[in-house]
Structures are given as structure tokens and as C-alpha cells.
Design a protein around this motif. Structure first.
Motif, PDB file in Angstrom:
ATOM      1  N   ASP A 103       0.722  -1.388  -0.201  1.00 33.81           N
ATOM      2  CA  ASP A 103      -0.353   0.146   0.107  1.00 33.81           C
ATOM      3  C   ASP A 103       1.284   0.929   0.292  1.00 33.81           C
ATOM      4  O   ASP A 103       2.403   1.250   0.071  1.00 33.81           O
ATOM      5  N   PHE A 104       0.004   2.602  -0.728  1.00 36.30           N
ATOM      6  CA  PHE A 104       0.945   3.320  -0.699  1.00 36.30           C
ATOM      7  C   PHE A 104      -0.044   5.131  -1.342  1.00 36.30           C
ATOM      8  O   PHE A 104      -1.099   4.100  -1.344  1.00 36.30           O
ATOM      9  N   VAL A 105       0.442   6.138  -0.589  1.00 29.17           N
ATOM     10  CA  VAL A 105      -0.658   7.162  -1.138  1.00 29.17           C
ATOM     11  C   VAL A 105       0.080   8.018  -2.729  1.00 29.17           C
ATOM     12  O   VAL A 105       1.324   7.663  -2.626  1.00 29.17           O
ATOM     13  N   ALA A 106      -0.946   7.795  -3.336  1.00 28.26           N
ATOM     14  CA  ALA A 106      -0.362   8.033  -5.203  1.00 28.26           C
ATOM     15  C   ALA A 106      -1.417   9.204  -5.080  1.00 28.26           C
ATOM     16  O   ALA A 106      -2.177   9.796  -4.607  1.00 28.26           O
ATOM     17  N   ILE A 107      -0.461   9.777  -6.376  1.00 32.89           N
ATOM     18  CA  ILE A 107      -0.896  10.782  -7.238  1.00 32.89           C
ATOM     19  C   ILE A 107      -1.251  10.728  -8.264  1.00 32.89           C
ATOM     20  O   ILE A 107      -0.347  10.548  -9.382  1.00 32.89           O
ATOM     21  N   PHE A 108      -2.686  10.675  -8.811  1.00 33.58           N
ATOM     22  CA  PHE A 108      -2.923  10.350 -10.535  1.00 33.58           C
ATOM     23  C   PHE A 108      -3.389  11.709 -11.139  1.00 33.58           C
ATOM     24  O   PHE A 108      -3.361  13.101 -10.484  1.00 33.58           O
ATOM     25  N   ARG A 109      -2.894  11.318 -12.843  1.00 29.16           N
ATOM     26  CA  ARG A 109      -2.912  12.523 -13.693  1.00 29.16           C
ATOM     27  C   ARG A 109      -4.095  12.641 -13.467  1.00 29.16           C
ATOM     28  O   ARG A 109      -3.680  14.547 -13.722  1.00 29.16           O
ATOM     29  N   HIS A 110      -4.978  12.426 -13.211  1.00 26.96           N
ATOM     30  CA  HIS A 110      -6.670  12.775 -13.765  1.00 26.96           C
ATOM     31  C   HIS A 110      -7.308  12.055 -12.392  1.00 26.96           C
ATOM     32  O   HIS A 110      -6.616  11.823 -11.614  1.00 26.96           O
ATOM     33  N   ASN A 111      -8.202  13.061 -11.819  1.00 28.97           N
ATOM     34  CA  ASN A 111      -9.164  12.599 -10.858  1.00 28.97           C
ATOM     35  C   ASN A 111     -10.439  12.802 -11.283  1.00 28.97           C
ATOM     36  O   ASN A 111     -10.514  14.003 -11.692  1.00 28.97           O
ATOM     37  N   PRO A 112     -11.421  11.596 -10.906  1.00 32.32           N
ATOM     38  CA  PRO A 112     -10.859  10.242 -10.464  1.00 32.32           C
ATOM     39  C   PRO A 112      -9.529   9.867 -11.933  1.00 32.32           C
ATOM     40  O   PRO A 112     -10.018  10.166 -12.932  1.00 32.32           O
ATOM     41  N   PRO A 113      -8.983   8.356 -11.609  1.00 33.98           N
ATOM     42  CA  PRO A 113      -7.810   7.684 -12.508  1.00 33.98           C
ATOM     43  C   PRO A 113      -8.695   8.244 -13.493  1.00 33.98           C
ATOM     44  O   PRO A 113      -9.919   6.971 -13.523  1.00 33.98           O
ATOM     45  N   THR A 114      -8.194   7.678 -14.510  1.00 31.01           N
ATOM     46  CA  THR A 114      -8.526   7.179 -16.327  1.00 31.01           C
ATOM     47  C   THR A 114      -8.064   5.744 -15.656  1.00 31.01           C
ATOM     48  O   THR A 114      -7.155   4.777 -14.554  1.00 31.01           O
ATOM     49  N   VAL A 115      -8.791   4.623 -16.392  1.00 28.48           N
ATOM     50  CA  VAL A 115      -8.631   3.197 -16.602  1.00 28.48           C
ATOM     51  C   VAL A 115      -6.343   2.497 -17.341  1.00 28.48           C
ATOM     52  O   VAL A 115      -6.120   2.760 -16.314  1.00 28.48           O
ATOM     53  N   LYS A 116      -6.244   4.059 -17.971  1.00 30.36           N
ATOM     54  CA  LYS A 116      -4.772   3.850 -18.196  1.00 30.36           C
ATOM     55  C   LYS A 116      -4.009   3.916 -16.858  1.00 30.36           C
ATOM     56  O   LYS A 116      -3.017   3.373 -17.074  1.00 30.36           O
ATOM     57  N   ASP A 117      -4.170   5.508 -16.578  1.00 25.67           N
ATOM     58  CA  ASP A 117      -3.857   5.415 -15.473  1.00 25.67           C
ATOM     59  C   ASP A 117      -3.652   4.475 -14.376  1.00 25.67           C
ATOM     60  O   ASP A 117      -2.544   4.545 -13.966  1.00 25.67           O
ATOM     61  N   ILE A 118      -4.198   3.374 -14.066  1.00 28.98           N
ATOM     62  CA  ILE A 118      -3.828   2.540 -13.228  1.00 28.98           C
ATOM     63  C   ILE A 118      -3.576   1.663 -13.769  1.00 28.98           C
ATOM     64  O   ILE A 118      -2.763   1.127 -13.049  1.00 28.98           O
ATOM     65  N   ARG A 119      -3.366   0.975 -14.511  1.00 25.97           N
ATOM     66  CA  ARG A 119      -2.568   0.016 -15.604  1.00 25.97           C
ATOM     67  C   ARG A 119      -1.367   1.023 -15.046  1.00 25.97           C
ATOM     68  O   ARG A 119      -0.159  -0.601 -15.444  1.00 25.97           O
ATOM     69  N   ASP A 120      -0.963   1.615 -15.873  1.00 24.98           N
ATOM     70  CA  ASP A 120       0.436   2.339 -15.934  1.00 24.98           C
ATOM     71  C   ASP A 120       1.370   2.164 -14.497  1.00 24.98           C
ATOM     72  O   ASP A 120       2.058   2.169 -14.245  1.00 24.98           O
ATOM     73  N   LEU A 121       0.017   2.371 -13.541  1.00 18.66           N
ATOM     74  CA  LEU A 121       0.373   2.480 -12.005  1.00 18.66           C
ATOM     75  C   LEU A 121       0.967   0.916 -12.265  1.00 18.66           C
ATOM     76  O   LEU A 121       2.566   1.107 -10.998  1.00 18.66           O
ATOM     77  N   ALA A 122       0.352  -0.091 -12.439  1.00 17.17           N
ATOM     78  CA  ALA A 122       0.418  -1.568 -11.782  1.00 17.17           C
ATOM     79  C   ALA A 122       2.050  -1.582 -13.009  1.00 17.17           C
ATOM     80  O   ALA A 122       2.601  -2.173 -11.756  1.00 17.17           O
ATOM     81  N   ASN A 123       2.150  -1.130 -13.545  1.00 16.91           N
ATOM     82  CA  ASN A 123       2.726  -1.326 -14.870  1.00 16.91           C
ATOM     83  C   ASN A 123       4.633  -1.002 -13.742  1.00 16.91           C
ATOM     84  O   ASN A 123       5.356  -1.536 -14.064  1.00 16.91           O
ATOM     85  N   GLU A 124       4.387   0.472 -12.825  1.00 16.51           N
ATOM     86  CA  GLU A 124       5.291   0.723 -12.777  1.00 16.51           C
ATOM     87  C   GLU A 124       5.762   0.378 -11.545  1.00 16.51           C
ATOM     88  O   GLU A 124       7.052   0.068 -11.674  1.00 16.51           O
ATOM     89  N   ILE A 125       4.974   0.117 -10.687  1.00 18.77           N
ATOM     90  CA  ILE A 125       5.291  -1.281  -9.572  1.00 18.77           C
ATOM     91  C   ILE A 125       6.215  -2.260  -9.879  1.00 18.77           C
ATOM     92  O   ILE A 125       6.559  -2.387  -9.526  1.00 18.77           O
ATOM     93  N   LYS A 126       5.366  -3.296 -10.688  1.00 17.24           N
ATOM     94  CA  LYS A 126       6.234  -3.921 -11.619  1.00 17.24           C
ATOM     95  C   LYS A 126       7.390  -4.333 -11.543  1.00 17.24           C
ATOM     96  O   LYS A 126       8.388  -4.795 -11.321  1.00 17.24           O
ATOM     97  N   GLU A 127       7.457  -3.429 -12.351  1.00 13.06           N
ATOM     98  CA  GLU A 127       9.079  -2.299 -13.391  1.00 13.06           C
ATOM     99  C   GLU A 127      10.142  -2.372 -11.530  1.00 13.06           C
ATOM    100  O   GLU A 127      10.735  -2.855 -11.438  1.00 13.06           O
TER     101      GLU A 127
END
Length: 64
Positions: free
Chosen positions: A21-45
Motif C-alpha cells: 500500500d502507499f499514497v499516490a497522485i494520479f494525472r486525472h481525478n478520478p484516475p482513468t483506467v490507463k492511469d491505473i494500468r500504468d501505475l500497476a506496470n510501474e510497481i511491477k517494474e
């Protein structure tokens, strides 16, 4: 900017699972599906996980 509390599940290359868990700030509010997928990929990498799944996104307010 709106902060969001993120809860995710991951699997390491050795097939162990865990949660994070952590606190994040997304580019869009509410976050888009692309924002969420990008975040998952960033964590994975960043942590070298096999996969990451975002489980929950909760908007949080600034602490006073």
C-alpha cells in the motif's frame, strides 16, 4: 491535487504473493483506467514482480 490510498497484490518471480500500500497522485481525478494500468506496470517494474493487481483506490484528504 487529489491523493489516493492504493492497495495492491503482487507475485514475485519465486511465486510468493504479498500485499502493498502507499499514497499516490494520479494525472486525472478520478484516475482513468490507463492511469491505473500504468501505475500497476510501474510497481511491477520497480520491484521486479511477475504481476501486480490494484485492489483498491481510496481518495484521501490532506492531513491538518
Amino acid at each position: 491535487m487529489q491523493k489516493h490510498y492504493i492497495v495492491y497484490k503482487y507475485q514475485n518471480p519465486d511465486f510468493t504473493n504479498g500485499y502493498g500500500d502507499f499514497v499516490a497522485i494520479f494525472r486525472h481525478n478520478p484516475p482513468t483506467v490507463k492511469d491505473i494500468r500504468d501505475l500497476a506496470n510501474e510497481i511491477k517494474e520497480e520491484f521486479g514482480n511477475e504481476w501486480v493487481q490494484i485492489l483498491n483506490i481510496i481518495p484521501v484528504s490532506e492531513e491538518e
